[in-house]
Design an enzyme around this catalytic site. Structure first.
Site, PDB file in Angstrom:
ATOM      1  N   CYS A   1     -21.486 -26.728  24.055  1.00 41.62           N
ATOM      2  CA  CYS A   1     -22.932 -27.040  24.104  1.00 41.62           C
ATOM      3  C   CYS A   1     -23.685 -26.315  22.988  1.00 41.62           C
ATOM      4  O   CYS A   1     -24.856 -25.971  23.160  1.00 41.62           O
ATOM      5  CB  CYS A   1     -23.551 -26.667  25.447  1.00 41.62           C
ATOM      6  SG  CYS A   1     -22.653 -27.207  26.887  1.00 41.62           S
TER       7      CYS A   1
HETATM    8  C1  LIG Z   1     -26.197 -21.667  27.751  1.00 31.43           C
HETATM    9  C2  LIG Z   1     -26.067 -22.770  28.764  1.00 31.43           C
HETATM   10  N1  LIG Z   1     -27.169 -23.425  29.130  1.00 31.43           N
HETATM   11  C3  LIG Z   1     -27.124 -24.416  30.042  1.00 31.43           C
HETATM   12  C4  LIG Z   1     -25.936 -24.777  30.633  1.00 31.43           C
HETATM   13  C5  LIG Z   1     -25.954 -25.893  31.627  1.00 31.43           C
HETATM   14  O1  LIG Z   1     -26.248 -25.431  32.892  1.00 31.43           O
HETATM   15  P1  LIG Z   1     -26.240 -26.464  34.127  1.00 31.43           P
HETATM   16  O2  LIG Z   1     -24.852 -27.028  34.209  1.00 31.43           O
HETATM   17  O3  LIG Z   1     -26.601 -25.674  35.320  1.00 31.43           O
HETATM   18  O4  LIG Z   1     -27.234 -27.531  33.793  1.00 31.43           O
HETATM   19  C6  LIG Z   1     -24.762 -24.116  30.271  1.00 31.43           C
HETATM   20  C7  LIG Z   1     -23.453 -24.445  30.839  1.00 31.43           C
HETATM   21  O5  LIG Z   1     -23.149 -25.377  31.482  1.00 31.43           O
HETATM   22  C8  LIG Z   1     -24.837 -23.087  29.329  1.00 31.43           C
HETATM   23  O6  LIG Z   1     -23.742 -22.408  28.968  1.00 31.43           O
END
Ligand SMILES: Cc1ncc(COP(=O)(O)O)c(C=O)c1O
Length: 215
Positions: free
Chosen positions: A170
Site C-alpha cells: 500500500c
Molecule cells: C498504513 C496503513 N493504513 C491503512 C491500512 C488499511 O487498514 P484497514 O484494512 O483497516 O482499512 C493498512 C493496512 O491494511 C496500513 O498498513
C-alpha cells in the site's frame, strides 16, 4: 493533516495533541483487535464544521421535510446500528496492550529489531530498505533478495513456515522512490521471539539454496 496511524498506534505510545494533527486513524485488526473497526480521531472544531457522509439512525436531532439537524459529536458521525461487538473487542484489545504498556511493547520490538537487523544485513545479496541503524528502524523490515522476485521469496519462506508479505505494501509512491517494484516485508509484534528471528534467517538461507543458480 491526516496521520494514518495504522502502523504506528499498535507499536508505540501516541499523543495526538502532541502531534497536533487534525486527524489520526488506526485500524483494529493491526492491534490484536477484530477486523472492520478502527478509530478516527479528529480535532473537535474541525469535526464540528464537517457534515456527515452517512445518514441513518441515532445521528439526527430533528428531521424536517427539507432539512435535518444532526446530533452533536460523536453521534453525528455514527449513523445506524454500530459495530457493537467490534467496539467492545477493540476496547478489550487496547486494554490488553495498555496492560503490557506501549513503552514496553515498543522496547521489546526494538530489542527484536536490534537482534535481527544485523543478521539480515549480513546476508549476501539481501538489501534492507529504510534506516540501517536498528535504533531508527521500526519493527517492520522491508527487504529484497538479489535476483529473486519478492513473491517467490515469500512463497519459499512460507514453505519454511515463515509468514511474510510481498508486494508494494500500500505504499506505491515510496516503492517508486526506492526504485524497486515490490519488496518482501517482515513484521514483528509482541508475540514474536528471537527464535522466530532465527527461523527467518534460516528460512532465507534455505530460500537462497532452493533458488541456487539464479543469483
Ligand atoms: C498504513 C496503513 N493504513 C491503512 C491500512 C488499511 O487498514 P484497514 O484494512 O483497516 O482499512 C493498512 C493496512 O491494511 C496500513 O498498513
Amino acid at each position: 493533516m491526516v496521520v494514518d496511524g495504522a502502523q504506528s498506534a499498535p507499536h508505540m505510545k501516541i499523543d495526538v495533541q502532541d502531534l497536533d494533527c487534525d486527524f489520526f486513524t488506526l485500524s483494529g485488526h493491526k492491534m490484536l483487535g477484530p477486523t472492520g473497526i478502527g478509530v478516527l480521531y479528529g480535532k473537535e472544531e474541525i469535526l464540528n464544521l464537517m457534515d456527515p457522509i452517512e445518514s441513518g439512525g441515532e445521528m439526527i436531532d430533528f428531521v424536517y421535510e427539507q432539512e435535518a439537524i444532526w446530533k452533536e459529536l460523536p453521534w453525528k458521525f455514527e449513523a445506524g446500528t454500530p459495530n457493537i461487538a467490534g467496539a467492545i473487542a477493540l476496547g478489550a484489545a487496547i486494554d490488553y496492550l495498555e496492560s503490557i504498556g506501549m513503552d514496553a511493547i515498543h522496547a521489546y520490538e526494538q530489542e527484536l529489531v536490534a537482534y535481527i537487523l544485523p543478521k539480515l544485513q549480513a546476508i549476501e545479496g539481501l538489501t534492507v530498505y529504510g534506516p540501517q541503524d536498528p535504533r531508527q528502524h521500526a519493527g517492520v523490515i522491508a527487504f529484497n533478495l538479489e535476483g529473486l522476485h519478492p513473491h517467490d521469496v515469500a512463497t519459499a519462506l512460507d514453505y519454511e513456515g515463515v509468514a511474510v508479505r510481498a508486494g508494494h505494501h500500500c505504499a506505491q509512491p515510496l516503492i517508486n522512490h526506492l526504485g524497486i517494484s515490490t519488496a518482501v516485508r517482515v513484521s514483528f509484534y509482541i508475540y514474536n521471539t528471537k527464535e522466530d528471528c532465527d527461523k527467518l534467517i534460516q528460512a532465507i538461507h534455505a530460500t537462497k539454496e532452493f533458488f541456487n543458480g539464479t543469483f
